[in-house]
Scaffold this motif. Structure first.
Motif, PDB file in Angstrom:
ATOM      1  N   ILE A 251      25.762 103.849  33.390  1.00 37.57           N
ATOM      2  CA  ILE A 251      27.197 103.928  33.640  1.00 37.57           C
ATOM      3  C   ILE A 251      27.530 105.018  34.653  1.00 37.57           C
ATOM      4  O   ILE A 251      28.574 104.991  35.302  1.00 37.57           O
ATOM      5  N   LEU A 252      26.625 105.978  34.833  1.00 33.25           N
ATOM      6  CA  LEU A 252      26.904 107.126  35.697  1.00 33.25           C
ATOM      7  C   LEU A 252      27.077 106.729  37.157  1.00 33.25           C
ATOM      8  O   LEU A 252      27.747 107.426  37.922  1.00 33.25           O
ATOM      9  N   PHE A 253      26.462 105.612  37.561  1.00 36.50           N
ATOM     10  CA  PHE A 253      26.589 105.172  38.947  1.00 36.50           C
ATOM     11  C   PHE A 253      27.998 104.682  39.266  1.00 36.50           C
ATOM     12  O   PHE A 253      28.333 104.477  40.442  1.00 36.50           O
ATOM     13  N   LEU A 254      28.818 104.448  38.233  1.00 39.61           N
ATOM     14  CA  LEU A 254      30.153 103.899  38.461  1.00 39.61           C
ATOM     15  C   LEU A 254      31.266 104.926  38.295  1.00 39.61           C
ATOM     16  O   LEU A 254      32.426 104.614  38.531  1.00 39.61           O
ATOM     17  N   ILE A 255      30.935 106.125  37.877  1.00 38.70           N
ATOM     18  CA  ILE A 255      31.989 107.118  37.661  1.00 38.70           C
ATOM     19  C   ILE A 255      32.685 107.476  38.967  1.00 38.70           C
ATOM     20  O   ILE A 255      33.905 107.571  39.043  1.00 38.70           O
ATOM     21  N   GLU A 256      31.910 107.648  40.012  1.00 39.38           N
ATOM     22  CA  GLU A 256      32.477 108.040  41.307  1.00 39.38           C
ATOM     23  C   GLU A 256      32.642 106.853  42.247  1.00 39.38           C
ATOM     24  O   GLU A 256      33.537 106.841  43.096  1.00 39.38           O
ATOM     25  N   ALA A 257      31.804 105.836  42.114  1.00 39.43           N
ATOM     26  CA  ALA A 257      31.777 104.744  43.085  1.00 39.43           C
ATOM     27  C   ALA A 257      32.801 103.654  42.817  1.00 39.43           C
ATOM     28  O   ALA A 257      33.038 102.810  43.691  1.00 39.43           O
ATOM     29  N   ASN A 258      33.425 103.626  41.653  1.00 36.30           N
ATOM     30  CA  ASN A 258      34.392 102.580  41.320  1.00 36.30           C
ATOM     31  C   ASN A 258      35.526 102.569  42.353  1.00 36.30           C
ATOM     32  O   ASN A 258      36.253 103.554  42.499  1.00 36.30           O
ATOM     33  N   PRO A 259      35.709 101.463  43.086  1.00 37.87           N
ATOM     34  CA  PRO A 259      36.761 101.434  44.112  1.00 37.87           C
ATOM     35  C   PRO A 259      38.150 101.194  43.545  1.00 37.87           C
ATOM     36  O   PRO A 259      39.131 101.220  44.290  1.00 37.87           O
ATOM     37  N   GLY A 260      38.265 100.979  42.224  1.00 39.62           N
ATOM     38  CA  GLY A 260      39.544 100.658  41.626  1.00 39.62           C
ATOM     39  C   GLY A 260      40.644 101.689  41.802  1.00 39.62           C
ATOM     40  O   GLY A 260      41.770 101.349  42.214  1.00 39.62           O
ATOM     41  N   GLY A 328      26.898  98.880  33.220  1.00 34.46           N
ATOM     42  CA  GLY A 328      26.399  99.847  34.196  1.00 34.46           C
ATOM     43  C   GLY A 328      25.722  99.167  35.361  1.00 34.46           C
ATOM     44  O   GLY A 328      25.598  97.931  35.416  1.00 34.46           O
ATOM     45  N   LEU A 329      25.269  99.970  36.302  1.00 35.59           N
ATOM     46  CA  LEU A 329      24.566  99.489  37.485  1.00 35.59           C
ATOM     47  C   LEU A 329      23.084  99.830  37.384  1.00 35.59           C
ATOM     48  O   LEU A 329      22.690 100.726  36.649  1.00 35.59           O
ATOM     49  N   ARG A 330      22.268  99.109  38.150  1.00 32.30           N
ATOM     50  CA  ARG A 330      20.829  99.367  38.165  1.00 32.30           C
ATOM     51  C   ARG A 330      20.451 100.447  39.168  1.00 32.30           C
ATOM     52  O   ARG A 330      19.363 101.026  39.086  1.00 32.30           O
ATOM     53  N   ALA A 331      21.318 100.715  40.125  1.00 34.60           N
ATOM     54  CA  ALA A 331      21.026 101.700  41.180  1.00 34.60           C
ATOM     55  C   ALA A 331      22.348 102.162  41.769  1.00 34.60           C
ATOM     56  O   ALA A 331      23.395 101.536  41.537  1.00 34.60           O
ATOM     57  N   PRO A 332      22.359 103.263  42.528  1.00 32.57           N
ATOM     58  CA  PRO A 332      23.614 103.733  43.120  1.00 32.57           C
ATOM     59  C   PRO A 332      24.235 102.686  44.023  1.00 32.57           C
ATOM     60  O   PRO A 332      23.526 101.978  44.758  1.00 32.57           O
ATOM     61  N   ALA A 333      25.546 102.558  43.974  1.00 32.01           N
ATOM     62  CA  ALA A 333      26.286 101.670  44.869  1.00 32.01           C
ATOM     63  C   ALA A 333      26.801 102.499  46.030  1.00 32.01           C
ATOM     64  O   ALA A 333      27.774 103.233  45.894  1.00 32.01           O
ATOM     65  N   SER A 334      26.112 102.415  47.153  1.00 32.54           N
ATOM     66  CA  SER A 334      26.505 103.225  48.303  1.00 32.54           C
ATOM     67  C   SER A 334      26.365 102.395  49.573  1.00 32.54           C
ATOM     68  O   SER A 334      25.285 101.849  49.833  1.00 32.54           O
ATOM     69  N   PRO A 335      27.479 102.263  50.333  1.00 33.61           N
ATOM     70  CA  PRO A 335      28.797 102.850  50.078  1.00 33.61           C
ATOM     71  C   PRO A 335      29.468 102.178  48.888  1.00 33.61           C
ATOM     72  O   PRO A 335      28.988 101.153  48.395  1.00 33.61           O
ATOM     73  N   GLY A 336      30.581 102.763  48.428  1.00 35.46           N
ATOM     74  CA  GLY A 336      31.242 102.270  47.218  1.00 35.46           C
ATOM     75  C   GLY A 336      32.051 101.019  47.443  1.00 35.46           C
ATOM     76  O   GLY A 336      33.217 100.937  47.073  1.00 35.46           O
ATOM     77  N   SER A 337      31.423 100.006  48.025  1.00 32.77           N
ATOM     78  CA  SER A 337      32.068  98.717  48.258  1.00 32.77           C
ATOM     79  C   SER A 337      31.935  97.848  47.024  1.00 32.77           C
ATOM     80  O   SER A 337      30.950  97.925  46.286  1.00 32.77           O
ATOM     81  N   ILE A 338      32.898  96.979  46.793  1.00 32.41           N
ATOM     82  CA  ILE A 338      32.811  96.049  45.666  1.00 32.41           C
ATOM     83  C   ILE A 338      31.582  95.167  45.821  1.00 32.41           C
ATOM     84  O   ILE A 338      30.976  94.735  44.821  1.00 32.41           O
TER      85      ILE A 338
END
Length: 526
Positions: A251-260, A328-338
């Motif tokens: 879940i940690l990969f979505l704390i900052e990357a969530n574009p919402g 959660g995500l399997r890896a960092p989402a970068s850039p934080g695009s949907i």
């Protein structure tokens, strides 16, 4: 092109945290492609992946599968018996490849190729000496080993007899690297393992008490002030990768990357904003949501600081949704695009992740709409078209004269005015550098915008590039940065001219820069 703004004296806690976060980001961001590759391999081939494969995913009995071309290791069954199991790609990549890439990049940032090599050698010590992925260890040992190598080289700099340089350089690097690897194995690895376990325990404690959403109280304002990289790359990414190894997602990969949260702000401006802010918000939505460039919504929040409540509420609701659905995500989402978020989403998490984005957007939009509506009458009564119009007036005041370009922007409502300042003068400008935290994303887009403007103006011989602030070498004629990052850029490149903007995509200063380089190209003066 002159400005009357007084440069802010570098320093302060915020600048120091920004600098630290930039350094961490500089180690991680260039290697995001490797994280994506590992995330895709994990998503496809682990036991719970889209296409489970024991050979590539590293699970299952090798004797049963029977492929002899892959390395194996001994695994223990529940009954205590051992059997040969394929190593696969997932484990070695997270254990060795990713930390070593980070260490090499960190070492290069300190001391070039030589620092990268020694940093990589030293990092092998913490990797082998620990039972968990050593991302924090790599971020420490890579730069530290490179710095020590730099200090050692300074001892005999200029004192080596001709013909012995290669011998001394190679052996000094090899000896220091070997010593540091052993020290890291016995001394650093246990400390970092303990630190990582404490951090993981803290996160698990927050999750168990349903308090993880409270992290958004610090993360969301930190994003606006460019302070998020320290905790994102220093804590969330290392712990998130470790959680993926244990449970297949984090879940940690979505704390900052969530574009919402940012999407909600821009939607609120699209419906309830005024003037330029309202007109430019729809275009910013595309760049933010699909392009993943979150910085584009920062000026909209800074124009009305009360909107920090909106992004915090949106961030908290998004995190709470992911906690509720254990997604959660399997890896960092970068850039934080949907798009990046959905690609990295774990198989069992699509519902939770999509809902987290929708809920964060809705909550952020509702809070922002209330704030914008509440201040709408007051803004209209003041006789202005919103804070962007005020920014135009402030920019003209800094410039010392009115500008038809800025006036046109207010009237047409098609371009952000920017909030520019800096130390730019009329001296020769041939080499222009856009600089941001990671040297990617927003600065790359800004460089592209200015490059096209210069091309349309028919000016040749001008180089426009983008890079991380940490990598500035001081040889740029002009450095363009976000207004919150200019102080650090000025420290790294003190002899360059500097221009500050609040939006890399649309700033009137770009037209001034084009005018300067055009006149220089014609042999005139501005």
């Amino acid at each position: 092109m002159t400005t009357t703004s007084t440069p802010t004296k570098p320093g302060g806690a915020r600048v120091r945290v920004q600098r630290f976060g930039t350094f961490l980001s500089g180690m991680v961001m260039p290697n995001i492609a490797a994280f994506i590759a590992w995330g895709l391999i994990t998503a496809f081939f682990i036991a719970t992946g889209w296409m489970p494969n024991g050979i590539l995913g590293g699970f299952g009995n090798a004797d049963v599968i029977g492929w002899q071309g892959a390395a194996t290791t001994l695994a223990q069954a529940e009954d205590g018996t051992t059997f040969p199991q394929y190593v696969g790609l997932v484990g070695p990549m997270i254990t060795y490849l990713l930390p070593l890439l980070i260490a090499n990049t960190g070492g290069r940032m300190i001391y070039g190729e030589r620092g990268g090599v020694v940093g990589t050698i030293a990092t092998m010590g913490v990797i082998v000496g620990s039972s968990i992925p050593m991302f924090i260890g790599a971020m420490i040992m890579g730069p530290l080993a490179a710095w020590l190598m730099k200090k050692v080289d300074s001892i005999w700099d200029g004192k080596i007899k001709a013909g012995f340089e290669m011998l001394v350089n190679n052996f000094s690097a090899g000896i220091l690297g070997a010593i540091l690897a052993v020290v890291a194995f016995f001394g650093i690895a246990p400390i970092i393992t303990t630190l990582s376990s404490w951090l993981e325990a803290a996160v698990n404690w927050l999750v168990s008490l349903s308090l993880l959403p409270l992290v958004s109280i610090f993360v969301e304002p930190g994003k606006i002030l460019f302070l998020n990289n320290a905790i994102n790359h220093g804590v969330f990414t290392p712990l998130g990768v470790q959680q993926v190894e244990e449970s297949g997602k984090s879940i940690l990969f979505l704390i900052e990357a969530n574009p919402g949260p940012g999407l909600g702000i821009l939607l609120a401006y699209s419906f309830f904003g005024l003037g330029i802010a309202r007109a430019s918000a729809p275009g910013a939505i595309i760049i933010h949501f699909f392009g993943g460039i979150h910085e584009i919504y920062f000026p909209y929040v800074l124009m009305k600081p009360a909107l920090l409540l909106a992004v915090i509420a949106g961030g908290m609701s998004g995190v709470a949704t992911n906690v509720l659905f254990s997604s959660g995500l399997r890896a960092p989402a970068s850039p934080g695009s949907i798009i990046a978020v959905l690609i990295q989403t774990a198989n069992d998490s699509y519902l939770g992740v999509i809902l987290s984005v929708l809920v964060a957007t809705a909550v952020s939009f509702l809070v922002a709409a209330i704030i914008l509506r509440a201040s709408r009458k007051r803004d209209l009564a003041a006789g202005n078209a919103g804070d962007m119009s005020a920014a135009v007036a402030a920019t003209e005041a800094n410039k010392g004269k009115s500008s038809s370009v800025l006036g046109g922007l207010v009237n047409e409502g098609t371009t952000d005015t920017g909030s520019a300042g800096g130390t730019a003068t009329t001296t020769l400008v041939k080499n222009i550098v856009f600089a941001c935290d990671a040297g990617m994303g927003s600065s790359a887009m800004g460089a592209s915008v200015l490059r096209n403007k210069i091309k349309k103006a028919g000016v040749d011989g001008i180089t426009v590039t983008n890079q991380a602030i940490a990598n500035l070498t001081g040889d740029a004629d002009l450095v363009i940065t976000h207004q919150d990052l200019t102080d650090r850029a000025r420290e790294k490149s003190p002899n360059s001219q500097h221009v500050s903007v609040d939006n890399f995509m649309n700033s009137p200063k770009y037209d001034d820069v084009v005018e300067i380089v055009k006149r220089n190209n014609q042999g005139g003066t501005a």
